[in-house]
Design a protein around this motif. Structure first.
Motif, short mmCIF file in Angstrom:
data_model
loop_
_atom_site.label_atom_id
_atom_site.label_comp_id
_atom_site.label_asym_id
_atom_site.label_seq_id
_atom_site.Cartn_x
_atom_site.Cartn_y
_atom_site.Cartn_z
N SER A 195 -1.51 -7.62 11.21
CA SER A 195 -1.00 -7.60 9.84
C SER A 195 -1.62 -8.71 9.00
N ARG A 204 -4.29 -8.48 5.67
CA ARG A 204 -3.94 -9.15 4.41
C ARG A 204 -4.97 -10.20 4.04
N THR A 255 -1.70 0.55 7.60
CA THR A 255 -1.64 -0.66 6.76
C THR A 255 -2.76 -0.62 5.71
N ARG A 272 -1.90 2.03 2.89
CA ARG A 272 -0.75 1.72 2.02
C ARG A 272 -1.00 0.47 1.19
N ARG A 309 6.47 7.55 0.17
CA ARG A 309 7.14 6.25 0.09
C ARG A 309 6.36 5.23 -0.74
N SER A 333 10.16 -1.26 4.93
CA SER A 333 8.78 -1.15 5.41
C SER A 333 7.94 -2.23 4.74
N ALA A 334 7.31 -3.05 5.58
CA ALA A 334 6.46 -4.12 5.03
C ALA A 334 5.23 -3.53 4.36
N ARG A 357 8.63 -7.68 7.78
CA ARG A 357 7.70 -8.81 7.90
C ARG A 357 7.24 -9.31 6.53
N ASP A 391 7.29 -2.54 16.08
CA ASP A 391 6.08 -2.30 16.88
C ASP A 391 6.29 -2.61 18.36
C1 S3P Z 1 2.87 -3.34 9.23
C2 S3P Z 1 4.15 -2.90 9.01
C3 S3P Z 1 4.86 -1.99 9.91
C4 S3P Z 1 4.22 -1.98 11.29
C5 S3P Z 1 2.73 -1.85 11.23
C6 S3P Z 1 2.13 -3.01 10.46
C7 S3P Z 1 2.24 -4.21 8.24
O1 S3P Z 1 4.83 -0.69 9.40
O2 S3P Z 1 4.77 -0.93 12.06
O3 S3P Z 1 2.17 -1.84 12.53
O4 S3P Z 1 1.18 -4.81 8.54
O5 S3P Z 1 2.77 -4.32 7.13
P1 S3P Z 1 5.93 -0.16 8.35
O6 S3P Z 1 5.79 -0.91 7.10
O7 S3P Z 1 5.58 1.31 8.15
O8 S3P Z 1 7.25 -0.34 9.02
#
Ligand code: S3P
Length: 431
Positions: A23, A27, A95, A98, A126, A168-169, A195, A316
């Motif tokens: 993650s 970023r 990631t 999105r 979403r 959802s992060a 997160r 995860d």
């Molecule tokens: C992530 C967020 C989570 C996680 C994914 C990484 C991120 O997904 O399952 O492996 O880096 O923001 P969701 O936001 O769909 O819960």
């Protein structure tokens, strides 16, 4: 296609480092690209998912180079992004698609984001819905619910207050990044804490951002200034070896320099509640993220009930938590985890079917799993499927350490999406 063969283990022992956090790596590349700074990223995770993010940014004209083990990103601001002449292919990375959708919504050109079969089957409404409410011109296949996604960049995004129905992060980060380029403030409320790496990195780069648990607010009145980043080890990757050590008698593992961001560490609390001997040492803060060394020892485990509000914190780690639960005395219940069905695979169904093949007493529920643990568990030899999902493949590899024979995990190259050195570390610590 690659398969992985695993036999029963006698002991798991050693001192290791796991690769950089997935993650934070995504970023670091995306957020550095929208600054006007040159950023050096140390310990970037060069896995398939994160390489997709780099490739997408390069197709937008961002200069990114790998020099030695470091990633150098020459940010020139979003205003210098170029219209890509090809589809932006995110591969298997949810990631990438999105977070990039949030950034691309604020450009002044057309872009198309698409991924592999799994990504193009995952829910995108979403992000499409809330971005549209901010004025984004974004459209998806299947009545605006799936990728490929087409984005007509719009300079005039408006800040908005979002009340999200899921935690959802990825969604929160998408909207936060779009909010950086909008007129006015963007606020995001989520039902549970997810997160917060985006918030921490933006704060580290000087953004005007307020965040506290379920709430994030971005006020786009400051220029971001990039600073060098060290990516801590990925706690999700560390968990496979933590569980390996907990399962097998006489084991001990020390994992150095792991990220222990509290929005990610509920898995350690859960293991401790189950009776695991886990010691957190040498805690420090590196670029706004807490980091530590984690030492674990073989421990007889007991079952646990996972509370619904903790699910986003361990989303995860549920596949590997199920491995620990299989040897934990009593019945472990995981409910309220419907989101697992929308990951790289339908993880609820994948865990249930493959664990059963190996002899685990597990029951599939619509929104979770119920596992009856057995401290003396020995799993059957056989052939199991990864469904092209890295976390399913690695969890099955760890579970197979309890085998009396040989277990073959089919299609195991998917592990490269998050943990390319998994098999190498596995061989080095397992006797
Ligand atoms: C992530 C967020 C989570 C996680 C994914 C990484 C991120 O997904 O399952 O492996 O880096 O923001 P969701 O936001 O769909 O819960």
């Amino acid at each position: 296609m690659n398969n992985m063969e695993v036999c029963g283990a006698n002991r798991v022992y050693g001192e290791i480092r796991v690769p950089g956090d997935k993650s934070i790596s995504h970023r670091s590349a995306i957020i550095s690209s929208i600054t006007r700074s040159t950023v050096t990223v140390e310990n970037f995770l060069f896995s398939e998912d994160c390489i997709r993010t780099i490739e997408v940014l390069k197709k937008l004209g961002v200069r990114i180079e790998k020099i030695g083990e470091n990633l150098i990103i020459c940010g020139e601001g979003i205003e210098n992004f170029k219209e890509p002449s090809e589809i932006l292919d995110v591969g298997n990375s949810g990631t990438t698609i999105r977070l990039m959708a949030g950034v691309l919504s604020a450009t002044n050109f057309l872009s198309v984001l698409s991924g592999d079969k799994s990504v193009n089957n995952r829910p995108m409404d979403r992000i499409i819905k809330p971005l549209t409410e901010m004025g984004a011109k974004i459209f998806g296949r299947a009545n605006n619910t799936r990728a490929p996604i087409v984005i007509f960049g719009n300079h005039n995004l408006e800040g908005k207050v979002h009340h999200l129905s899921i935690s959802s992060a990825q969604v929160k980060s998408c909207l936060t990044l779009a909010g950086l380029f909008a007129k006015g403030e963007t606020e995001i409320y989520q039902p549970e804490v997810s997160r917060d790496h985006t918030e921490r990195m933006l704060e580290y780069f000087g953004a005007n951002i307020i965040y506290d648990g379920k709430y994030t607010k971005i006020i786009p009145d400051r220029e971001l200034v990039g600073k060098n980043i060290y990516v801590p080890g990925d706690i999700s990757s560390a968990t496979y070896f933590i569980v390996a050590s907990l399962l097998i008698k006489d084991s001990r593992i020390l994992i150095k320099d792991v990220g222990i961001n509290p929005t990610r560490t509920y898995i350690l609390d859960a293991f401790k509640k189950m009776g695991a001997d886990i010691r957190i040492k040498n805690i420090r803060t590196v670029n706004n993220e807490p980091v530590a060394d984690i030492e674990t020892f073989y421990s007889p485990l007991s079952s646990i009930e996972i509370e619904k509000e903790k699910i986003p914190n361990i989303i995860d780690e549920i596949p590997i938590l199920c491995v620990a639960s299989a040897v934990a005395q009593g019945v472990t219940t995981i409910r309220g985890a419907m989101e697992l069905r929308y990951k790289e695979s339908d993880r609820i169904s994948a865990i249930a079917s493959e664990f059963k093949k190996l002899g685990v007493n597990i029951e599939e529920k619509e929104d979770g799993l119920v596992i009856e643990g057995n401290r003396k568990l020995r799993v059957r030899e056989g052939v199991v499927q990864s469904f092209g999902d890295h976390r399913i493949a690695m969890s099955l590899a760890i579970l197979s350490l309890l085998s009396t024979g040989r277990v073959t995990i089919l299609d195991s190259e998917c592990i490269n999406t998050s943990f390319p050195s998994f098999k190498y570390i596995f061989k080095s610590v397992i006797n």
